[in-house]
Write an enzyme that holds these catalytic residues in place. Structure first.
Site, PDB file in Angstrom:
ATOM      1  N   HIS A 193      37.216  42.223  33.964  1.00 44.40           N
ATOM      2  CA  HIS A 193      35.743  42.370  33.553  1.00 44.40           C
ATOM      3  C   HIS A 193      34.690  42.466  34.765  1.00 44.40           C
ATOM      4  O   HIS A 193      34.112  43.088  34.936  1.00 44.40           O
ATOM      5  CB  HIS A 193      35.212  41.472  32.523  1.00 44.40           C
ATOM      6  N   ASP A 194      35.221  41.298  35.722  1.00 48.66           N
ATOM      7  CA  ASP A 194      34.143  41.308  36.693  1.00 48.66           C
ATOM      8  C   ASP A 194      34.647  41.303  37.990  1.00 48.66           C
ATOM      9  O   ASP A 194      34.257  41.002  39.114  1.00 48.66           O
ATOM     10  CB  ASP A 194      33.795  39.620  36.928  1.00 48.66           C
ATOM     11  N   LYS A 197      32.614  42.131  41.321  1.00 52.61           N
ATOM     12  CA  LYS A 197      31.796  41.215  42.157  1.00 52.61           C
ATOM     13  C   LYS A 197      32.479  40.961  43.405  1.00 52.61           C
ATOM     14  O   LYS A 197      31.668  40.677  44.387  1.00 52.61           O
ATOM     15  CB  LYS A 197      31.797  39.853  41.346  1.00 52.61           C
ATOM     16  N   HIS A 222      27.701  44.946  39.625  1.00 49.12           N
ATOM     17  CA  HIS A 222      29.148  44.623  39.577  1.00 49.12           C
ATOM     18  C   HIS A 222      29.888  45.429  38.430  1.00 49.12           C
ATOM     19  O   HIS A 222      30.916  46.002  38.750  1.00 49.12           O
ATOM     20  CB  HIS A 222      29.394  43.205  39.661  1.00 49.12           C
ATOM     21  N   HIS A 246      30.179  45.615  29.960  1.00 46.12           N
ATOM     22  CA  HIS A 246      30.306  44.171  29.199  1.00 46.12           C
ATOM     23  C   HIS A 246      29.230  43.309  29.604  1.00 46.12           C
ATOM     24  O   HIS A 246      29.054  42.228  28.663  1.00 46.12           O
ATOM     25  CB  HIS A 246      31.430  43.248  29.864  1.00 46.12           C
ATOM     26  N   HIS A 247      28.243  43.787  30.003  1.00 43.51           N
ATOM     27  CA  HIS A 247      26.763  43.405  29.966  1.00 43.51           C
ATOM     28  C   HIS A 247      25.879  44.183  29.384  1.00 43.51           C
ATOM     29  O   HIS A 247      24.560  43.779  29.516  1.00 43.51           O
ATOM     30  CB  HIS A 247      26.394  42.950  31.350  1.00 43.51           C
ATOM     31  N   ASP A 275      33.045  36.640  26.386  1.00 48.93           N
ATOM     32  CA  ASP A 275      33.051  36.091  27.673  1.00 48.93           C
ATOM     33  C   ASP A 275      31.722  35.057  27.478  1.00 48.93           C
ATOM     34  O   ASP A 275      31.818  33.961  27.916  1.00 48.93           O
ATOM     35  CB  ASP A 275      32.374  37.314  28.471  1.00 48.93           C
TER      36      ASP A 275
HETATM   37 FE   LIG Z   1      30.090  40.354  34.613  1.00 51.40          FE
HETATM   38 FE   LIG Z   2      33.211  36.371  32.896  1.00 53.18          FE
END
Ligand SMILES: [Fe+2]
Ligand SMILES: [Fe+2]
Length: 338
Positions: A193-194, A197, A222, A246-247, A275
């Site tokens: 998911h990240d 980054k 990201h 996801h955000h 998360d």
């Molecule tokens: Fe994230």
């Molecule tokens: Fe996370």
């Protein structure tokens, strides 16, 4: 990839139906479309040959005609030429010699003509699942290699990614998603998911103090960087919604697109819960792990604003299954109530 109101929809499986009779071909197209396939049609071997050159179909269903015998070498070539496609030839039996020839060349299955519509779709689904299971170990290794690359930037611990992935899959199952292939895409998307980054400068990613507005804006890129990375890897296409959204927040105040409610794909609404719960239950440099009671209160407090209320209710209703990774470490008292 299909875009609708800014939301990436779950990609459909594609099928090329090769059938000489117009009426039967359209009937088969409708049948597969009813089962969420994107159906394409070819009326003869010449068209099959040209079409398969153009696109990577998930499934190629050929209804064999005895008069095609002189052209059998073309069908044979199609059986083995496209390893990403599952080829099924129907109507061959009882010509076992030709069936064995096509199977040797790479066809996944040869069927008779007596199957009902449901049996035909079931046979195709079974062949596709078998094909996917054969490739899954290779896909898993690729995802692990990408995760190891993320680990080099110290973006998030592998344990965090693994727990978020496990919890998201269990939550999606509890929400009624049960297709094996789709759940695998959810597992990979949650694990990565990240991944975006890796595109954020160290000065921002590893800053110990709070971010200024410019840095926050950079950090908020990201999910889109992650989307762009995964878009280059065909087998991860179905995992993109988890990475990109996801955000997002249920009330529309999230990022990157400010989607609200059911505009946000269900899988992304699920990972938002998983998360947050994992982050709260983990020790961080700037604070120690919080109690399960605090986590439950947080989910209730943000039910309908940050989180989908239905997803929160299902997660809490199945808490012993969904949050089982947290039980063994006695981090969590699952009997706690709010
Ligand atoms: Fe994230
Ligand atoms: Fe996370």
């Amino acid at each position: 990839m299909l875009m609708l109101f800014g939301v990436i929809m779950k990609p459909k499986k594609s099928v090329l139906i090769v059938e000489e009779q117009d009426e039967l071909r359209r009937e088969l197209s409708r049948l597969f479309e009813e089962h969420q396939y994107e159906a394409h049609e070819a009326g003869d071997i010449e068209f099959l040959w040209r079409k398969t050159e153009l696109a990577g179909f998930d499934l190629i269903l050929i209804h064999w005609r005895p008069e095609w015998y002189p052209d059998r070498f073309r069908v044979r070539a199609v059986c083995g030429k496209y390893p990403e496609s599952v080829v099924i030839v129907a109507g061959l039996l009882p010509d076992y010699e030709l069936a064995v020839d096509f199977l040797k060349a790479g066809a996944r299955d040869c069927l008779g003509d007596t199957l009902s519509s449901t049996e035909l779709v079931d046979a195709c689904e079974a062949a596709l699942n078998q094909h996917f299971r054969a490739l899954r170990p290779w896909y898993n290794q690729s995802v692990m290699a990408i995760a190891a690359a993320i680990g080099l930037r110290d973006v998030e611990t592998e344990e965090h990614c693994q727990r978020v992935s496990n919890t998201t899959v269990r939550l999606c199952r509890a929400l009624g998603l049960d297709q094996e292939k789709h759940l695998q895409a959810i597992r990979w998307g949650a694990f990565l998911h990240d991944v975006g980054k890796v595109g954020i400068p160290d000065s921002i990613l590893h800053k110990s103090g709070s971010l200024d507005p410019f840095e926050r804006q950079q950090m908020r890129r990201h999910p889109e960087i992650g989307r762009d990375l995964l878009a280059r890897i065909p087998f991860l296409e179905e995992s993109i919604p988890l990475v990109l959204f996801h955000h997002e927040r249920f009330d529309g105040s999230g990022y990157p697109q400010g989607l609200r409610g059911e505009e946000i794909p269900l899988e992304a609404r699920a990972i938002a819960v998983a998360d947050t719960v994992d982050a709260m239950l983990s020790n961080r440099v700037y604070r120690s792990a919080q109690t399960w009671e605090t986590v439950l209160q947080e989910l209730q407090d943000h039910r309908g604003s940050q989180f989908d209320p239905w997803v929160v209710d299902v997660a809490l209703g199945h808490r012993e299954t969904v949050f089982q990774d947290y039980i063994s470490g006695s981090l969590v008292n699952l009997e706690a109530s709010v």
